[in-house]
Design a protein around this motif. Structure first.
Motif, short mmCIF file in Angstrom:
data_model
loop_
_atom_site.label_atom_id
_atom_site.label_comp_id
_atom_site.label_asym_id
_atom_site.label_seq_id
_atom_site.Cartn_x
_atom_site.Cartn_y
_atom_site.Cartn_z
N THR B 57 -52.61 6.88 49.72
CA THR B 57 -52.44 8.24 49.95
C THR B 57 -52.83 9.44 48.79
O THR B 57 -53.44 10.18 48.92
CB THR B 57 -51.05 8.58 50.43
OG1 THR B 57 -50.74 7.53 51.44
CG2 THR B 57 -50.93 9.69 51.04
N ILE B 61 -55.80 12.27 48.01
CA ILE B 61 -55.51 13.71 48.01
C ILE B 61 -55.70 13.96 46.61
O ILE B 61 -55.17 15.24 46.18
CB ILE B 61 -54.25 14.11 48.63
CG1 ILE B 61 -52.93 13.32 48.14
CG2 ILE B 61 -54.36 14.14 50.10
CD1 ILE B 61 -51.56 14.04 48.54
N GLN B 62 -55.92 13.11 45.83
CA GLN B 62 -56.16 13.44 44.20
C GLN B 62 -56.76 14.74 43.88
O GLN B 62 -56.34 15.34 42.98
CB GLN B 62 -56.82 12.32 43.49
CG GLN B 62 -58.17 11.90 43.91
CD GLN B 62 -58.83 10.81 43.00
OE1 GLN B 62 -59.04 11.36 41.98
NE2 GLN B 62 -59.17 9.61 43.74
N LYS B 63 -57.80 15.24 44.52
CA LYS B 63 -58.74 16.43 44.10
C LYS B 63 -57.85 17.52 44.59
O LYS B 63 -58.10 18.57 44.00
CB LYS B 63 -59.98 16.24 45.07
CG LYS B 63 -61.05 15.18 44.54
CD LYS B 63 -62.26 15.58 44.04
CE LYS B 63 -62.82 14.69 43.15
NZ LYS B 63 -63.11 13.22 43.88
N LEU B 64 -56.91 17.52 45.37
CA LEU B 64 -56.09 18.71 45.89
C LEU B 64 -54.90 18.82 44.97
O LEU B 64 -54.11 19.70 44.87
CB LEU B 64 -55.77 18.40 47.38
CG LEU B 64 -56.73 18.29 48.28
CD1 LEU B 64 -56.44 18.13 49.64
CD2 LEU B 64 -57.70 19.64 48.32
N ILE B 65 -54.58 17.81 44.29
CA ILE B 65 -53.20 17.70 43.58
C ILE B 65 -53.29 18.47 42.23
O ILE B 65 -54.08 18.44 41.57
CB ILE B 65 -52.59 16.41 43.34
CG1 ILE B 65 -52.34 15.54 44.58
CG2 ILE B 65 -51.18 16.47 42.58
CD1 ILE B 65 -51.91 13.98 44.41
N PRO B 66 -52.55 19.54 42.20
CA PRO B 66 -52.45 20.29 40.69
C PRO B 66 -51.79 19.39 39.65
O PRO B 66 -50.94 19.08 40.25
CB PRO B 66 -51.74 21.79 41.16
CG PRO B 66 -51.15 21.60 42.67
CD PRO B 66 -51.70 20.38 42.90
N LYS B 68 -49.93 20.12 37.25
CA LYS B 68 -48.37 20.56 37.08
C LYS B 68 -47.56 19.91 37.99
O LYS B 68 -46.51 19.51 37.39
CB LYS B 68 -48.45 21.98 37.30
CG LYS B 68 -48.70 22.72 36.24
CD LYS B 68 -48.46 24.29 36.61
CE LYS B 68 -49.63 25.26 35.81
NZ LYS B 68 -49.78 26.68 36.41
N ILE B 72 -44.24 15.23 41.08
CA ILE B 72 -43.12 15.67 42.01
C ILE B 72 -44.19 15.05 43.47
O ILE B 72 -43.43 14.44 44.05
CB ILE B 72 -43.10 17.23 42.22
CG1 ILE B 72 -42.25 17.46 40.78
CG2 ILE B 72 -42.55 17.33 43.55
CD1 ILE B 72 -42.24 18.85 40.62
N VAL B 73 -45.39 15.24 43.40
CA VAL B 73 -46.03 14.79 44.57
C VAL B 73 -46.20 13.19 44.81
O VAL B 73 -45.85 12.56 45.81
CB VAL B 73 -47.65 15.40 44.62
CG1 VAL B 73 -48.31 14.82 45.95
CG2 VAL B 73 -47.48 16.79 44.66
N VAL B 76 -42.69 12.18 46.36
CA VAL B 76 -42.62 12.73 47.74
C VAL B 76 -43.19 11.62 48.10
O VAL B 76 -42.79 11.09 49.47
CB VAL B 76 -43.30 14.12 48.15
CG1 VAL B 76 -43.19 14.30 49.31
CG2 VAL B 76 -42.21 15.09 47.39
N VAL B 77 -44.59 11.21 48.10
CA VAL B 77 -45.43 10.20 49.04
C VAL B 77 -44.69 8.83 48.66
O VAL B 77 -44.44 8.13 49.77
CB VAL B 77 -46.74 10.33 48.33
CG1 VAL B 77 -47.31 9.00 48.81
CG2 VAL B 77 -47.51 11.53 48.52
N PHE B 80 -41.41 8.82 50.90
CA PHE B 80 -41.91 9.10 52.21
C PHE B 80 -41.98 7.56 53.09
O PHE B 80 -41.62 7.23 53.81
CB PHE B 80 -43.32 9.80 52.23
CG PHE B 80 -43.82 9.70 53.62
CD1 PHE B 80 -43.56 10.35 54.66
CD2 PHE B 80 -45.11 8.95 53.79
CE1 PHE B 80 -44.09 10.02 56.06
CE2 PHE B 80 -45.48 8.62 55.04
CZ PHE B 80 -45.24 9.15 56.30
N ILE B 83 -38.97 5.52 52.95
CA ILE B 83 -37.85 5.77 54.17
C ILE B 83 -38.43 5.44 55.46
O ILE B 83 -37.86 5.00 56.50
CB ILE B 83 -37.71 7.29 53.89
CG1 ILE B 83 -36.81 7.91 52.83
CG2 ILE B 83 -36.72 7.87 55.28
CD1 ILE B 83 -36.90 9.31 52.56
N LEU B 84 -39.82 5.33 55.46
CA LEU B 84 -40.67 5.05 56.68
C LEU B 84 -40.38 3.54 56.84
O LEU B 84 -40.14 2.95 57.98
CB LEU B 84 -41.98 5.10 56.46
CG LEU B 84 -42.72 5.32 57.91
CD1 LEU B 84 -42.24 6.26 58.78
CD2 LEU B 84 -44.43 5.51 57.49
#
Lengths: 204, 213
Positions: B57, B61-66, B68, B72-73, B76-77, B80, B83-84
């Motif tokens: 995952t 989305i590596q190109k979208l992650i800022p 900074k 944190i992202v 979250v992943v 996620f 917990i799933l």
């Protein structure tokens, strides 16, 4: 929008959290029924197990629970009554502190608390492999038919414990788990408080 | 090219750069769960799947992650997926869920997962990242199962809960407790590093040199 601008970072973080949390919420909602059915079955099987009523599967457990066990309420929480082998038995749910977290058990005994019928664990968070062994059948089985001395069953824990089941049902004592002295002692106290609860309920 | 790369990643994660005995990651769970093969197996499968899917995952989305907020992202992943797994276990495998209890939540804190996200998934395509995460998990699993084998055998006299040693065998209580995992992990590291050092310099003496990374 630039990737390092504050607006992008804020929007991106917000979207990411919303998406992932949203999926989790859906997954949780859609499995809620199955999870609560499992919980229900776990409780019913613990009650049946404590009373020594055998069952084959989930449906059988549910029907036997309905037919032979009466749910009542005692001062300290849920309680059950059943008539087995021409004798009345009472069971209570009791919770107490273990070494790490709360241990919850269901204990069935004669209404005067003098003879244990059986005991089952509902939940525990003790150390796996050490205190967690209170779930094992040899340990819980020691209580089956054990006589209590005025509501007390001694727990042989620590240095005097042999780690092997105590087969004598009349001596009002059970063997603790070697390597799990604190959990064993806590479990012994919990059993005594459950027996006191059953006695308080009386024959009512 | 692609094939040799996947093979190289496999070898790297299982042996030359194993998360346990070379990177020394995920040690806490090694100490906690390895006194019982069944728990170890479920836990390591959970870690492998979490590492694989979170790397996949995050690489996607590596190109979208800022930069900074990348950590944190990642958290979250990773949480996620954990917990799933917890939700699925609770609904469909209640016994395993009860057995594992708090350990499922502890998968989140396993350093291997974030380590792979930082070291690999940031700069590689999703498919390869998935493979990297999965093989890292397998490297972790191999070492943990070996340790759990010894600990359960000597601590309980059983394997996967089935008694294999005779009744007369006196269980080693130390093997059930966390300290024994320290000794065993250290022995595995010693063995692996000696073998690897021996390969690097075939004339190495019987005293293995400390391999400084």
């Amino acid at each position: 929008m630039k990737k390092d601008s504050i607006a992008y970072v804020v929007v991106f973080t917000f979207v990411i959290c919303a998406v992932f949390v949203g999926v989790l919420a859906i997954a949780n909602e859609s499995t809620k029924a199955a999870a609560s059915a499992n919980k229900e079955f776990a409780l019913q099987s613990a009650v049946l197990g404590a009373f020594g009523i055998s069952y084959t599967d989930k449906a059988d457990a549910s029907s036997k629970y309905k037919s032979s066990v009466n749910e009542t309420v005692s001062a300290g929480g849920r309680a059950w009554k059943a008539r087995l082998d021409n004798q009345d038995y009472s069971a209570v749910e009791a919770a107490g502190p273990g070494l790490w977290g709360t241990i919850t058990v269901i204990l069935a005994a004669s209404p005067d608390g003098e003879r244990v019928r059986g005991i089952r664990l509902v939940s525990q968070n003790e150390t796996p492999g050490l205190g967690g062994r209170i779930e094992e059948t040899w340990f819980l089985g020691q209580y089956e038919g054990e006589k209590s001395a005025a509501g007390k069953i001694a727990m042989k824990a620590g240095a005097e414990s042999s780690g092997k089941a105590d087969p004598d049902k009349e001596n009002s004592r059970v063997e603790g788990i070697s390597g799990a002295t604190r959990t064993s002692q806590a479990f012994g106290d919990l059993v005594e408080s459950a027996l006191a609860k059953i006695k308080a309920m009386g024959g009512k | 090219m692609a094939k040799s790369k996947t093979a190289a990643i496999l070898k790297d994660n299982l042996w030359t750069n194993n998360p346990i005995f070379i990177q020394i990651l995920g040690i806490c769970s090694t100490l906690a769960v390895t006194n019982n093969l069944v728990n170890t197996l479920i836990m390591t499968v959970g870690v492998s799947l979490t590492t694989a899917f979170s790397s996949f995952t995050l690489a996607g989305i590596q190109k979208l992650i800022p930069r900074k907020v990348r950590m944190i992202v990642q958290v979250v992943v990773i949480s996620f997926y954990v917990i799933l797994i917890d939700i699925i276990l609770r609904a469909y495998f209640p016994d395993a869920s009860k057995q594992l209890g708090p350990y499922v939540g502890l998968i989140i804190t396993n350093c291997i997962i974030m380590g792979r996200a930082e070291a690999f998934a940031q700069a590689n395509p999703p498919g390869l990242s998935f493979w990297d995460g999965l093989t890292s998990g397998l490297g972790y699993m191999a070492v943990l199962l070996a340790i759990a084998f010894v600990r359960e055998l000597l601590g309980f006299g059983s394997l996967f809960g089935i008694k294999v040693l005779p009744e007369s065998f006196v269980p080693w209580t130390i093997m059930i407790m966390a300290p024994s995992a320290f000794f065993l992990v250290a022995m595995v590291m010693w063995w692996a590093k000696s073998v690897q050092a021996g390969k690097a310099q075939p004339k190495a003496s019987s005293k293995p040199q400390e391999a400084k990374k």
